[in-house]
Design an enzyme around this catalytic site. Structure first.
Site, PDB file in Angstrom:
ATOM      1  N   ARG A 153       0.817  -1.220   0.000  1.00  0.00           N
ATOM      2  CA  ARG A 153       0.000   0.000   0.000  1.00  0.00           C
ATOM      3  C   ARG A 153       0.849   1.268   0.000  1.00  0.00           C
ATOM      4  O   ARG A 153       0.366   2.316  -0.421  1.00  0.00           O
ATOM      5  CB  ARG A 153      -0.909   0.009   1.237  1.00  0.00           C
ATOM      6  N   LYS A 213       8.352 -28.869   4.311  1.00  0.00           N
ATOM      7  CA  LYS A 213       9.519 -29.346   5.072  1.00  0.00           C
ATOM      8  C   LYS A 213       9.934 -30.710   4.520  1.00  0.00           C
ATOM      9  O   LYS A 213       9.084 -31.582   4.325  1.00  0.00           O
ATOM     10  CB  LYS A 213       9.181 -29.483   6.562  1.00  0.00           C
ATOM     11  N   HIS A 270      -1.369 -27.457  10.355  1.00  0.00           N
ATOM     12  CA  HIS A 270      -0.162 -28.285  10.465  1.00  0.00           C
ATOM     13  C   HIS A 270      -0.459 -29.649  11.100  1.00  0.00           C
ATOM     14  O   HIS A 270      -0.051 -30.689  10.573  1.00  0.00           O
ATOM     15  CB  HIS A 270       0.911 -27.568  11.283  1.00  0.00           C
ATOM     16  N   ASP A 300      -4.251 -21.558  14.462  1.00  0.00           N
ATOM     17  CA  ASP A 300      -2.872 -21.275  14.053  1.00  0.00           C
ATOM     18  C   ASP A 300      -2.107 -22.558  13.697  1.00  0.00           C
ATOM     19  O   ASP A 300      -1.300 -22.556  12.778  1.00  0.00           O
ATOM     20  CB  ASP A 300      -2.162 -20.537  15.198  1.00  0.00           C
ATOM     21  N   GLU A 356       6.357 -25.730  20.745  1.00  0.00           N
ATOM     22  CA  GLU A 356       7.202 -24.555  20.520  1.00  0.00           C
ATOM     23  C   GLU A 356       7.646 -23.997  21.857  1.00  0.00           C
ATOM     24  O   GLU A 356       6.882 -24.046  22.835  1.00  0.00           O
ATOM     25  CB  GLU A 356       6.421 -23.475  19.791  1.00  0.00           C
ATOM     26  N   HIS A 360       2.994 -24.357   5.349  1.00  0.00           N
ATOM     27  CA  HIS A 360       4.449 -24.454   5.140  1.00  0.00           C
ATOM     28  C   HIS A 360       5.018 -25.770   5.679  1.00  0.00           C
ATOM     29  O   HIS A 360       6.100 -26.181   5.280  1.00  0.00           O
ATOM     30  CB  HIS A 360       5.184 -23.223   5.684  1.00  0.00           C
ATOM     31  N   LYS A 411       2.390 -23.322  22.642  1.00  0.00           N
ATOM     32  CA  LYS A 411       3.500 -22.380  22.781  1.00  0.00           C
ATOM     33  C   LYS A 411       3.984 -22.432  24.220  1.00  0.00           C
ATOM     34  O   LYS A 411       3.253 -22.830  25.118  1.00  0.00           O
ATOM     35  CB  LYS A 411       3.045 -20.965  22.414  1.00  0.00           C
ATOM     36  N   LYS A 441      -1.934 -19.232   4.962  1.00  0.00           N
ATOM     37  CA  LYS A 441      -2.817 -19.594   6.053  1.00  0.00           C
ATOM     38  C   LYS A 441      -2.963 -18.415   7.018  1.00  0.00           C
ATOM     39  O   LYS A 441      -2.088 -17.563   6.996  1.00  0.00           O
ATOM     40  CB  LYS A 441      -2.297 -20.837   6.779  1.00  0.00           C
TER      41      LYS A 441
HETATM   42  C1  BG6 Z   1       3.148 -20.875  11.859  1.00  0.00           C
HETATM   43  C2  BG6 Z   1       2.399 -20.326  13.031  1.00  0.00           C
HETATM   44  O1  BG6 Z   1       2.260 -21.373  10.908  1.00  0.00           O
HETATM   45  O2  BG6 Z   1       3.989 -21.937  12.291  1.00  0.00           O
HETATM   46  C3  BG6 Z   1       3.346 -19.874  14.131  1.00  0.00           C
HETATM   47  O3  BG6 Z   1       1.608 -19.220  12.616  1.00  0.00           O
HETATM   48  C4  BG6 Z   1       4.305 -20.971  14.481  1.00  0.00           C
HETATM   49  O4  BG6 Z   1       2.621 -19.471  15.275  1.00  0.00           O
HETATM   50  C5  BG6 Z   1       4.965 -21.539  13.233  1.00  0.00           C
HETATM   51  O5  BG6 Z   1       5.291 -20.440  15.353  1.00  0.00           O
HETATM   52  C6  BG6 Z   1       5.803 -22.765  13.539  1.00  0.00           C
HETATM   53  O6  BG6 Z   1       6.494 -23.109  12.392  1.00  0.00           O
HETATM   54  P1  BG6 Z   1       7.871 -23.916  12.480  1.00  0.00           P
HETATM   55  O7  BG6 Z   1       8.244 -24.125  11.041  1.00  0.00           O
HETATM   56  O8  BG6 Z   1       8.815 -23.051  13.240  1.00  0.00           O
HETATM   57  O9  BG6 Z   1       7.565 -25.190  13.201  1.00  0.00           O
END
Ligand code: BG6
Length: 485
Positions: free
Chosen positions: A49, A187, A245, A240, A221, A183, A341, A153
């Protein structure tokens, strides 16, 4: 040069000055070029923007961001100047999209490009809908070459919004033009789940309710909300991590052998798994939020103390669930899955526990009991496998000990490449295998949407622990426990 061929194209990134572009997309685009995957006529058009910025200013910004990502000016060798362009989208009016279209055509004529275009929406979710509508309105859904759209996402907030987003996408783009990002699928270790399962015949005959007792998946995490409260307060662990995932990991572990190693066949089998999971019973889900805690001497504050988090926030930072895949292969095998987390450390692990031998033959001769064989698939960090089995320890009287066979990626291969490099390359070559289909995304939301229920309690757990004690009860009542590795 690589054997993978990428057609010359314009790679348009909405959110071109955002965090994802700076941390992931720019480094991945540069690395793909440096590794010889990208044609010299692959042009990046960053869209944002901010007004009053020209290509030069943008390249300076990109140089700085790449430097922060560890790629110095020398290694870049003028890549930013050759490939990067900038276009403001102003107030995102139809006129602004008209200007964007003209800019695209101008670049295509300048670089003599055939009209291949990828539109990457690296945007906050609330901006997806208007951007898709605007692209459709200025007829950017098709071109003389290929056109692909990439959606980050979270894809929707619940089943209804995901269905709406799918309908909207489908009104401008065909399903084979749509790349929904998760994502985790990029991996190497996650992709390897398919190779592990379908290139090693020894496991297939064991991969079912007759031989497997239970499956545990942990995506843990250590980090907290890390300045992302604005997003996370609206999301929470289910949206999230679990809906995308975790669901994908369950699907890859539980899926049937696909008819072929190709996108449609694989995505079809994954969607079937997600559709087969039974409605989650309230007693099979535990939500948590981290309170204050510590890692060694380091004290960390509670989620509610983070900037931007409401003092009475009900956002879950942890979820543990017992899932039941109700099909012939898995009937009766619980899938215990959790993510959170501020857990003790970062780990993504799948633990397959096989059944105990039917008769405990050695029991009368020794005090320690025989342990079930276990296959531990570590997706990150310290990627690899460990397969535990029982051996006789030398000497008398007979006694049994657990040992393991292990494999570590870092000992066998060069460092693994970033998931985004894999995913971007697949977008450019038109391979949808590692992207989520509309069917998968809706089946997953169908499963998790009922969990957004105010009646579910949110338990507090101290930061640095494996979540609330209540999560243990889900397994304990079935005579099992979480394996906290
Ligand atoms: C993301 C989440 O999709 O994945 C984050 O939004 C998270 O909150 C992250 O920390 C974890 O990804 P990775 O690749 O570090 O396991």
């Amino acid at each position: 040069m690589s054997e993978i061929s990428v057609d010359p194209h314009v790679f348009v990134v909405f959110g071109g000055r955002g965090d994802l572009m700076a941390r992931k997309l720019l480094p991945a685009l540069y690395h793909l070029t440096a590794q010889g995957f990208l044609h010299e006529r692959c042009v990046v058009l960053a869209v944002a923007r901010t007004d009053g910025i020209n290509d030069e200013d943008y390249r300076t910004w990109a140089n700085d961001k790449l430097a922060s990502a560890g790629i110095d000016h020398e290694s870049l060798g003028g890549w930013c100047d050759r490939c990067l362009h900038y276009q403001s989208i102003g107030k995102e009016s139809p006129e602004d999209f008209g200007v964007l279209k003209s800019r695209l055509e101008e670049l295509e004529s300048l670089y003599n490009l055939p009209g291949n275009r990828a539109f990457y929406l690296a945007l906050p979710p609330k901006a997806f809908s208007s951007t898709i509508a605007n692209l459709g309105d200025v007829s950017l859904g098709t071109s003389n070459g290929w056109t692909r759209i990439v959606v980050e996402k979270p894809f929707g907030r619940d089943l209804e919004s995901a269905q709406k987003l799918n309908q909207q996408l489908h009104s401008c783009f065909a399903e084979n033009q749509i790349y929904r990002i998760d994502h985790y699928l990029g991996k190497e270790t996650v992709q390897n789940l398919l190779v592990f399962r379908f290139a090693n015949s020894i496991f297939e005959s064991l991969w079912n309710r007759d031989r497997i007792d239970n499956i545990q998946i942990t995506v843990g995490e250590q980090i907290g909300v890390e300045g992302r409260a604005g997003y996370y307060e609206q999301a929470g662990a289910i949206r999230d991590m679990a809906q995308n995932h975790l669901a994908q990991l369950v699907a890859l572990i539980a899926m049937e052998v696909p008819a072929a190693f190709e996108a449609d066949a694989i995505r079809y089998e994954k969607a079937k798994v997600l559709r087969s999971i039974e409605v989650i019973r309230p007693e099979d889900v535990v939500l948590g939020q981290y309170g204050q805690g510590s890692y060694g001497d380091k004290q960390v504050s509670a989620y509610k103390e983070a900037e931007g988090v409401a003092a009475n926030s009900r956002t879950e930072t942890f979820v543990a669930m017992r899932l039941q895949v109700a099909n012939w292969r898995w009937q009766g095998v619980p899938f215990y899955v959790r993510t959170g987390k501020r857990l003790p450390h970062r780990t993504t692990r799948i633990i397959i526990t096989f059944r105990n031998p039917p008769v405990s033959l050695f029991h009368p001769h020794q005090s320690s009991r025989v342990h079930a064989n276990r296959l531990i698939i570590t997706l990150q960090p310290n990627e690899g496998f460990d397969l535990s089995f029982e051996v006789k320890s030398p000497g008398e009287p007979i006694s049994v000990q657990t040992q393991s066979l292990d494999f570590r990626y870092e000992e066998a291969f060069a460092p693994l490449r970033d998931a985004y490099e894999t995913l971007l390359l697949d977008i450019m070559t038109g391979d949808q295998t590692l992207f989520v289909s509309s069917d998968e995304v809706e089946s997953s939301w169908r499963l998790f949407t009922p969990l957004f229920d105010e009646r579910l309690q949110i338990y507090t757990y101290p930061a640095g622990t494996w979540g609330p004690e209540e999560a243990d009860a889900v397994l304990n009542r079935e005579g099992r426990r979480w394996r906290n590795l």
